[in-house]
Write an enzyme that holds these catalytic residues in place. Sequence first.
Site, PDB file in Angstrom:
ATOM      1  N   ARG A  73       0.831  -1.213   0.000  1.00 52.46           N
ATOM      2  CA  ARG A  73       0.000   0.000   0.000  1.00 52.46           C
ATOM      3  C   ARG A  73       0.868   1.266   0.000  1.00 52.46           C
ATOM      4  O   ARG A  73       0.529   2.252  -0.652  1.00 52.46           O
ATOM      5  CB  ARG A  73      -0.939   0.001   1.208  1.00 52.46           C
ATOM      6  CG  ARG A  73      -2.068  -1.035   1.038  1.00 52.46           C
ATOM      7  CD  ARG A  73      -3.102  -0.916   2.123  1.00 52.46           C
ATOM      8  NE  ARG A  73      -3.741   0.392   2.144  1.00 52.46           N
ATOM      9  CZ  ARG A  73      -4.370   0.896   3.207  1.00 52.46           C
ATOM     10  NH1 ARG A  73      -4.421   0.210   4.341  1.00 52.46           N
ATOM     11  NH2 ARG A  73      -4.937   2.074   3.147  1.00 52.46           N
ATOM     12  N   HIS A 122      -7.034   8.359  11.265  1.00 52.95           N
ATOM     13  CA  HIS A 122      -6.640   6.947  11.278  1.00 52.95           C
ATOM     14  C   HIS A 122      -5.131   6.765  11.080  1.00 52.95           C
ATOM     15  O   HIS A 122      -4.691   5.685  10.691  1.00 52.95           O
ATOM     16  CB  HIS A 122      -7.421   6.170  10.215  1.00 52.95           C
ATOM     17  CG  HIS A 122      -8.885   6.017  10.550  1.00 52.95           C
ATOM     18  ND1 HIS A 122      -9.838   5.697   9.615  1.00 52.95           N
ATOM     19  CD2 HIS A 122      -9.538   6.148  11.734  1.00 52.95           C
ATOM     20  CE1 HIS A 122     -11.029   5.634  10.213  1.00 52.95           C
ATOM     21  NE2 HIS A 122     -10.871   5.920  11.494  1.00 52.95           N
ATOM     22  N   CYS A 130       4.810   1.846  17.559  1.00 54.49           N
ATOM     23  CA  CYS A 130       5.112   0.684  18.373  1.00 54.49           C
ATOM     24  C   CYS A 130       3.876   0.349  19.201  1.00 54.49           C
ATOM     25  O   CYS A 130       3.376   1.205  19.944  1.00 54.49           O
ATOM     26  CB  CYS A 130       6.306   0.993  19.287  1.00 54.49           C
ATOM     27  SG  CYS A 130       6.632  -0.347  20.444  1.00 54.49           S
TER      28      CYS A 130
HETATM   29  P1  OAD Z   1     -15.293   3.283   2.158  1.00 53.65           P
HETATM   30  O1  OAD Z   1     -14.664   2.379   1.142  1.00 53.65           O
HETATM   31  O2  OAD Z   1     -16.075   2.666   3.253  1.00 53.65           O
HETATM   32  O3  OAD Z   1     -16.251   4.302   1.401  1.00 53.65           O
HETATM   33  C1  OAD Z   1     -15.813   5.012   0.276  1.00 53.65           C
HETATM   34  C2  OAD Z   1     -16.926   5.975  -0.121  1.00 53.65           C
HETATM   35  O4  OAD Z   1     -16.449   6.806  -1.161  1.00 53.65           O
HETATM   36  C3  OAD Z   1     -18.184   5.274  -0.651  1.00 53.65           C
HETATM   37  O5  OAD Z   1     -19.336   5.835  -0.035  1.00 53.65           O
HETATM   38  C4  OAD Z   1     -18.148   5.572  -2.155  1.00 53.65           C
HETATM   39  O6  OAD Z   1     -19.463   5.709  -2.698  1.00 53.65           O
HETATM   40  C5  OAD Z   1     -17.425   6.896  -2.173  1.00 53.65           C
HETATM   41  N1  OAD Z   1     -16.692   7.181  -3.404  1.00 53.65           N
HETATM   42  C6  OAD Z   1     -15.971   6.309  -4.165  1.00 53.65           C
HETATM   43  N2  OAD Z   1     -15.381   6.964  -5.187  1.00 53.65           N
HETATM   44  C7  OAD Z   1     -15.739   8.265  -5.059  1.00 53.65           C
HETATM   45  C8  OAD Z   1     -15.457   9.447  -5.802  1.00 53.65           C
HETATM   46  N3  OAD Z   1     -14.671   9.413  -6.889  1.00 53.65           N
HETATM   47  N4  OAD Z   1     -15.998  10.628  -5.398  1.00 53.65           N
HETATM   48  C9  OAD Z   1     -16.805  10.664  -4.294  1.00 53.65           C
HETATM   49  N5  OAD Z   1     -17.106   9.596  -3.559  1.00 53.65           N
HETATM   50  C10 OAD Z   1     -16.582   8.411  -3.927  1.00 53.65           C
HETATM   51  O7  OAD Z   1     -14.133   4.228   2.712  1.00 53.65           O
HETATM   52  P2  OAD Z   1     -14.122   5.124   4.016  1.00 53.65           P
HETATM   53  O8  OAD Z   1     -15.443   5.716   4.301  1.00 53.65           O
HETATM   54  O9  OAD Z   1     -12.955   6.040   3.894  1.00 53.65           O
HETATM   55  O10 OAD Z   1     -10.218   2.595   8.348  1.00 53.65           O
HETATM   56  O11 OAD Z   1     -13.791   4.038   5.122  1.00 53.65           O
HETATM   57  C11 OAD Z   1     -13.644   4.420   6.452  1.00 53.65           C
HETATM   58  C12 OAD Z   1     -12.557   3.601   7.109  1.00 53.65           C
HETATM   59  O12 OAD Z   1     -12.809   2.202   6.915  1.00 53.65           O
HETATM   60  C13 OAD Z   1     -11.165   3.804   6.528  1.00 53.65           C
HETATM   61  O13 OAD Z   1     -10.493   4.939   7.051  1.00 53.65           O
HETATM   62  C14 OAD Z   1     -10.472   2.524   6.940  1.00 53.65           C
HETATM   63  C15 OAD Z   1     -11.558   1.504   6.634  1.00 53.65           C
HETATM   64  O14 OAD Z   1     -11.505   0.334   7.364  1.00 53.65           O
HETATM   65  C16 OAD Z   1      -9.031   2.218   8.817  1.00 53.65           C
HETATM   66  O15 OAD Z   1      -8.148   1.797   8.120  1.00 53.65           O
HETATM   67  C17 OAD Z   1      -8.925   2.351  10.304  1.00 53.65           C
END
Ligand code: OAD
Length: 245
Positions: A73, A122, A130
């Site tokens: 990543r 996050h 650590c």
């Molecule tokens: P998600 O994958 O849960 O959600 C991504 C969101 O972005 C979805 O609602 C999509 O519809 C939207 N999306 C995708 N492409 C887009 C674009 N081009 N323009 C606008 N919207 C778009 O990701 P997060 O909400 O970031 O945590 O997930 C939250 C957390 O879950 C992350 O920070 C991570 C994960 O587990 C940790 O790693 C602790």
Amino acid sequence: MASAIFPAGLLDALRQAGRVVFLTGSGVSAESGVPTFRDALTGLWARFRPEELATPEAFQRDPQLVWDWYRERRRQVAAVLPNPAHYAIAALEARLPETLLVTQNVDGLHRRAGSADAVEFHGNLFSNRCRACDHVAPQPDPELAAPPPCPLCGALMGPGVVWFGEAIPALALERAWRAAGEADIILAIGTSGLVTPAAALPDVARQGGALVVEVNLHPTPLSAQADFVMTGPAALTLPALAAAL
Ligand code: OAD
């Protein structure tokens, strides 16, 4: 053009807002080529099991496996660039009176686009933490082949991101909560609104009297409480918003 694409009242509300919070998720970085988490087929959690890679137990069980996944990543993110959504948010931050950017993203792309004070809720891929003594150190080299020992206590350091079951860094939590409680407007951009506590921020802001704006490709659990919903890719919507203000 602005009135054709923005919900009525949004531009005025933003012009009048004194305090603005941006809450971003992985959708903001999607157009840079960084995979989201939950989008069907392309999302990371559609292809990998988080409990095998993103928990303290997984790191304890197999540190090298977890390190290798995060190394991949890091490589991926080091090879891409911020997109117009990141730059538009940085421009809006500079233009609006009092703003706080809270990002759930660990890719560092907001900082690379000029958002120097982003709250990284996050953590960040280019740091290590650590799990034994909580020491955090930079990890600029995406190619480092194995987890390094902690310079303070000697335990293996893992990536400086928040894993499932871990607490949000106290300062990040405090800054985000305070800003949301005092905000006039919160914009939730490119997040599914499924992961707490970040997902609760729009509600904290709304209860403090803020307007809630959502920018997303699809409806989410946040949509129902949003005062304004902009459906579309962040890399088009945010620059248009910045240009219209
Ligand atoms: P998600 O994958 O849960 O959600 C991504 C969101 O972005 C979805 O609602 C999509 O519809 C939207 N999306 C995708 N492409 C887009 C674009 N081009 N323009 C606008 N919207 C778009 O990701 P997060 O909400 O970031 O945590 O997930 C939250 C957390 O879950 C992350 O920070 C991570 C994960 O587990 C940790 O790693 C602790």
